[in-house]
Design a protein around this motif. Structure first.
Motif, PDB file in Angstrom:
ATOM      1  N   ALA A 215      64.167  77.538  17.686  1.00 35.17           N
ATOM      2  CA  ALA A 215      63.556  78.087  18.469  1.00 35.17           C
ATOM      3  C   ALA A 215      63.909  77.336  20.042  1.00 35.17           C
ATOM      4  N   ASP A 216      63.759  78.683  20.576  1.00 30.95           N
ATOM      5  CA  ASP A 216      64.216  77.509  22.367  1.00 30.95           C
ATOM      6  C   ASP A 216      63.856  79.347  23.430  1.00 30.95           C
ATOM      7  N   ARG A 217      62.364  78.633  23.393  1.00 28.62           N
ATOM      8  CA  ARG A 217      61.579  79.285  23.947  1.00 28.62           C
ATOM      9  C   ARG A 217      60.846  79.698  25.252  1.00 28.62           C
ATOM     10  N   GLY A 218      60.512  80.645  25.986  1.00 30.61           N
ATOM     11  CA  GLY A 218      59.892  80.567  27.745  1.00 30.61           C
ATOM     12  C   GLY A 218      61.224  81.101  28.231  1.00 30.61           C
ATOM     13  N   ASN A 219      62.346  81.407  27.753  1.00 31.49           N
ATOM     14  CA  ASN A 219      63.797  81.820  28.974  1.00 31.49           C
ATOM     15  C   ASN A 219      63.135  82.579  29.421  1.00 31.49           C
TER      16      ASN A 219
END
Length: 669
Positions: free
Chosen positions: A569-573
Motif C-alpha cells: 500500500a502506497d496510495r494517492g500517487n
C-alpha cells in the motif's frame, strides 16, 4: 507573458498570441467597462484595481507567475448602499464583441474540428434521475454553447481548451475557491464575440440551492478566485497539475495525511451480504479480519443497522431512523447489545470502527410526518427531493440541532471513528432544491466539518453517492470519495459499469486533494481472470484499498491475495494513462502506470513502478507499450506482480498478450 488591464478589461497572453484578451466582469448586468476607476495599482506583473459601480465597489486583484505562465484573479464585491444588494448574476469572460481566446495559428471554419476542450463532465453527467457515462474526454467545442460544471456529479472544477492534436498550447482555467459560490462555465463556437474561435467563453458564479444571494449594507464578499494558465506541449492528463499545486497553496486537503495512504478498510456491503447484517455477523467478521489482515485497520458497518429499515412500507432508512432519540436509532433485534457494544467490540480487536450514514429523510417516516417544517423543499415548495425522500433543511435551527445530535450519537455516544456518508450529494447540489438561507456549498462544508470535529484528524471520512467526478473541495474534510457505481457481486457487467466514467478522477493525484474510492475489492462467484481484473484495477488506480466479502468463509489463499495488496500500500500517487484512445474514444484505459515517489514505501522497497494492462474486450488482444513512453530502460527488472515470474523485454516495446476480460499487473524494480 504579457498582462494588461485597461478600462475594466484584462488580457493575459504570450508572445505568440496564445491567451485571453479583453475579458470583463459582470454583476447584475453591469459590465466592469462601465465602472468608475477609484484606484489603479496595476503593473505588468499584476496588482489591484478598485472600481465603483451602481451601489457597489469592486476590488480585483491580479497575481501573475511568469515562470508558470499563470494568473490568479480574485474578485471582491462591497455593498456601498444602505440597503441589501441582491446578486442576480455574477460572471466574467467574453462579455463583449472584442473579448476572445487566442491561438497563434490561423483558423477558418473548416479548422473548427481542431478546437477541443476537456473537463470531467465530458466523462459523466448526473442530474437526478439521470446519470450517464459520456465520451470522449477531449471533445470538440459545440456550436451552441454548453453549460458545464453545474450538475450533481461533483465535477473537478477546471477545464482546458486546445487548438491542435499535439496540444502545443492549452488554455487552462480553474476555480480556486468554493466557499459560498460554485463556478460553472459556458463554452461554444457561436456567441457575441467577433473572434474567429470560440465566441462564448464565460465563467458564472452561482449561489447554489438558494433563491438568491443578498449582501448587507457595508458587507463584502469574495465572489471568485480563478486560475488561468497557458500550458505548452502538455498532454491533457498533465494539464491540470499546476492548478492542483496552486489549490494546495490556498487550501489544506485531507489526502496528504489520510490513514488510507498506507492502510485499508473493510466494508460489509458488497459480495453477498448487503443489508443482511447482525451483531454476531459483524463481530465474527471483524475477528476474521483482525486475525488474517493485519494491515486492514478499519472495519465499516454499512447500511442495515438502522431502526426503521424495512418499516413504514420502505426497505430503506436514512437519518430518519434516529428520530426522535438519536442514540436509539438502531435495530434492537439485530443488535441486541447496542451499537456502542459493537463499536467497542471492533475496537477491542485492534480495529477502528466505522459506520454508514445517509442523510435522506423518507417521506413515510415519523420524522417526515411529525416535523415537515424540518424538510428541505424544492423551488416550488415540494419536499420530494429524491423520489419519495427529502433531506433536512439545515437552515432550520431545530433540524440543524437534530442533525448534530445524530452525529453525537454515532461518534461520541456510540464511539465510531469513521463514516461512509452515502446519498448526500443531491442534498447540496440538486439545482432546484432550496435551503432557507446560505448556499448548498456552505451547508455542505458545515455538515462535513461537524463530522470531522467529532472523528478528529485521525478519523476516516468517505463520501459516496452521487459518484464524484473529483471536486477537491469536499476533501477539506473528507479522506475519500466514491467515483463509480457499486460493485455489488463483482460480475463482469458490474465491473465495466463501476469503472466507466472514472477516467478524469483517475488522473488526479489523490495525495494532493483526497483519495478516490473504486468500491470494494473482493472475489465473488466470478471467473479467476475477472477477479484479478478487479484486483489489478483497484490497486493501480491508487484509491483507498477497500475490501468486501464474507471474510469468515475466505480461504488462506484469498487472504494472501488481500495481504499482498495491503503490504504494498502506497496510495494517492499520480496515475499515468498511457493509451491515447482513452482520451479520444471510450474512456476505458488499457494501460495505467504509477511511478513511485522517492520518499514513499514502494520506492524505498526497491519498486520503481507498477504498470497494469487491461483487456476490456471479449476477444484476445496484444497490447504494446513503448519503453520511452513508460520511461523504462533495459536496466529495470520486470516481473508479474502476483507470480513474480520475470518478464523479458525484446527491443523497444513491452508487449502483453491478454485473454478476454483479463489483465496483468507488472512490477518494475
Amino acid at each position: 507573458m504579457q498582462f494588461t488591464y485597461e478600462l475594466g478589461s484584462f488580457s493575459f497572453f504570450d508572445t505568440s498570441g496564445h491567451g485571453w484578451k479583453n475579458f470583463q466582469f459582470e454583476l447584475n448586468g453591469q459590465l466592469s467597462s462601465s465602472y468608475t476607476e477609484l484606484e489603479n495599482k496595476i503593473t505588468s506583473t499584476g496588482g489591484t484595481v478598485k472600481l465603483a459601480g451602481q451601489g457597489v465597489n469592486e476590488t480585483i486583484h491580479f497575481t501573475t507567475d511568469a515562470a508558470a505562465s499563470s494568473l490568479v484573479v480574485s474578485r471582491t464585491i462591497t455593498n456601498t448602499e444602505d440597503s441589501p444588494l441582491v446578486f442576480k448574476s455574477v460572471s466574467d469572460g467574453i462579455l463583449s464583441a472584442d473579448g476572445e481566446i487566442c491561438f497563434d495559428e490561423p483558423f477558418s471554419p473548416i479548422d473548427y474540428y481542431k478546437l477541443r476542450y476537456f473537463h470531467s463532465s465530458n466523462i459523466k453527467t448526473e442530474k437526478f434521475p439521470r446519470f450517464r457515462v459520456e465520451h470522449p474526454y477531449v471533445k470538440c467545442i459545440p456550436y451552441d454553447a454548453v453549460h458545464f460544471n453545474h450538475d450533481e456529479a461533483n465535477h473537478f472544477p477546471v477545464f482546458g481548451v486546445t487548438a491542435d492534436r499535439d496540444y502545443v498550447c492549452t488554455l487552462v482555467q480553474g476555480d480556486l475557491n468554493q466557499v459560498q459560490f460554485e463556478r460553472s462555465w459556458e463554452l461554444g463556437l457561436d456567441g457575441i464575440s467577433e473572434s474567429k474561435l470560440a465566441k462564448t467563453y464565460k465563467g458564472i458564479q452561482r449561489f447554489t440551492l438558494s433563491n438568491g444571494f443578498s449582501l448587507a449594507a457595508g458587507e463584502r464578499v469574495e465572489v471568485s478566485r480563478v486560475f488561468y494558465q497557458l500550458k505548452y506541449d502538455t498532454h491533457p492528463q498533465y494539464a491540470f497539475d499546476d492548478y492542483v499545486a496552486k489549490l494546495n497553496q490556498h487550501h489544506n486537503f485531507q489526502g496528504k495525511n489520510s490513514k488510507m495512504l498506507r492502510e485499508g478498510v473493510f466494508c460489509t456491503w458488497n459480495y453477498g451480504t448487503f443489508g443482511n447484517i447482525t451483531e454476531d455477523l459483524i463481530l465474527n467478521r471483524a475477528k476474521a479480519m483482525a486475525e488474517n489482515m493485519p494491515n486492514c485497520t478499519h472495519f465499516l458497518i454499512d447500511d442495515g443497522y438502522q431502526a426503521l429499515r424495512n418499516s413504514y412500507n420502505n426497505p430503506n432508512a436514512g437519518i430518519d431512523s434516529f428520530y426522535p432519540v438519536p442514540v436509539e436509532g438502531y435495530d434492537k433485534e439485530k443488535f441486541p447489545n447496542g451499537m456502542k457494544i459493537v463499536a467497542d467490540g471492533i475496537r477491542d480487536l485492534g480495529l477502528k470502527p466505522c459506520i454508514w450514514l445517509s442523510p435522506k429523510v423518507y417521506l413515510s417516516s415519523p420524522l417526515a410526518k411529525e416535523k415537515p417544517e424540518w424538510l428541505q423543499k424544492d423551488k416550488d415548495g415540494s419536499v420530494r427531493i429524491i423520489g419519495q425522500s427529502s433531506f433536512l433543511d439545515l437552515s432550520h435551527p431545530e433540524a440543524r440541532e437534530f442533525y448534530l445530535k445524530v452525529l453525537d450519537a454515532l461518534f461520541v455516544q456510540w464511539g465510531f471513528e469513521g463514516v461512509k456518508y452515502d446519498f448526500m450529494t443531491q442534498w447540496f447540489l440538486k439545482e432546484d432544491s432550496r435551503f432557507g438561507h446560505k448556499s448548498g456549498i456552505e451547508w455542505r462544508d458545515f455538515a462535513f466539518s461537524e463530522i470531522r470535529k467529532r472523528i478528529g484528524d485521525e478519523g476516516f471520512f468517505m463520501t459516496c453517492i452521487a459518484f464524484s467526478a473529483g471536486n477537491p473541495f469536499p476533501g477539506l474534510n473528507a479522506d475519500s470519495y466514491r467515483c463509480g457505481f457499486d460493485i455489488h457481486d463483482g460480475t463482469w457487467s458490474e465491473q465495466v459499469r463501476a469503472c466507466s466514467g472514472t477516467l478524469a478522477q483517475t488522473m488526479i493525484k489523490g495525495k494532493d486533494t483526497f483519495l478516490l474510492n473504486m468500491d470494494s475489492l473482493g472475489f465473488g462467484d466470478n471467473p479467476e481472470n475477472e477477479q484479478f481484473f478487479r484486483l489489478n484495477w483497484c490497486y493501480i488506480t491508487q484509491g483507498i484499498l477497500e475490501f468486501g466479502g464474507k471474510l469468515e468463509e475466505h480461504t488462506p489463499e484469498q487472504f494472501t491475495i488481500f495481504n499482498k495488496l495491503l503490504t504494498n500500500a502506497d496510495r494517492g500517487n499520480k496515475v499515468h494513462v498511457l493509451d491515447d484512445k482513452a482520451f479520444t474514444g471510450e474512456p476505458l484505459p488499457e494501460i495505467l502506470q504509477v511511478r513511485y515517489e522517492d520518499d514513499g514505501p514502494m520506492k524505498q522497497a526497491g519498486v520503481k513502478q507498477h504498470i497494469a494492462f487491461f483487456n476490456w474486450s471479449n476477444e484476445s488482444k496484444l497490447i504494446t507499450l513503448s519503453l520511452d513512453k513508460a520511461q523504462l530502460s533495459a536496466k529495470e527488472q520486470l516481473s508479474d506482480f502476483w507470480s513474480h515470474e520475470s518478464i523479458t523485454v525484446n527491443g523497444q516495446y513491452l508487449c502483453v498478450e491478454l485473454a478476454p476480460r483479463s489483465s496483468q499487473l507488472i512490477e518494475v524494480k
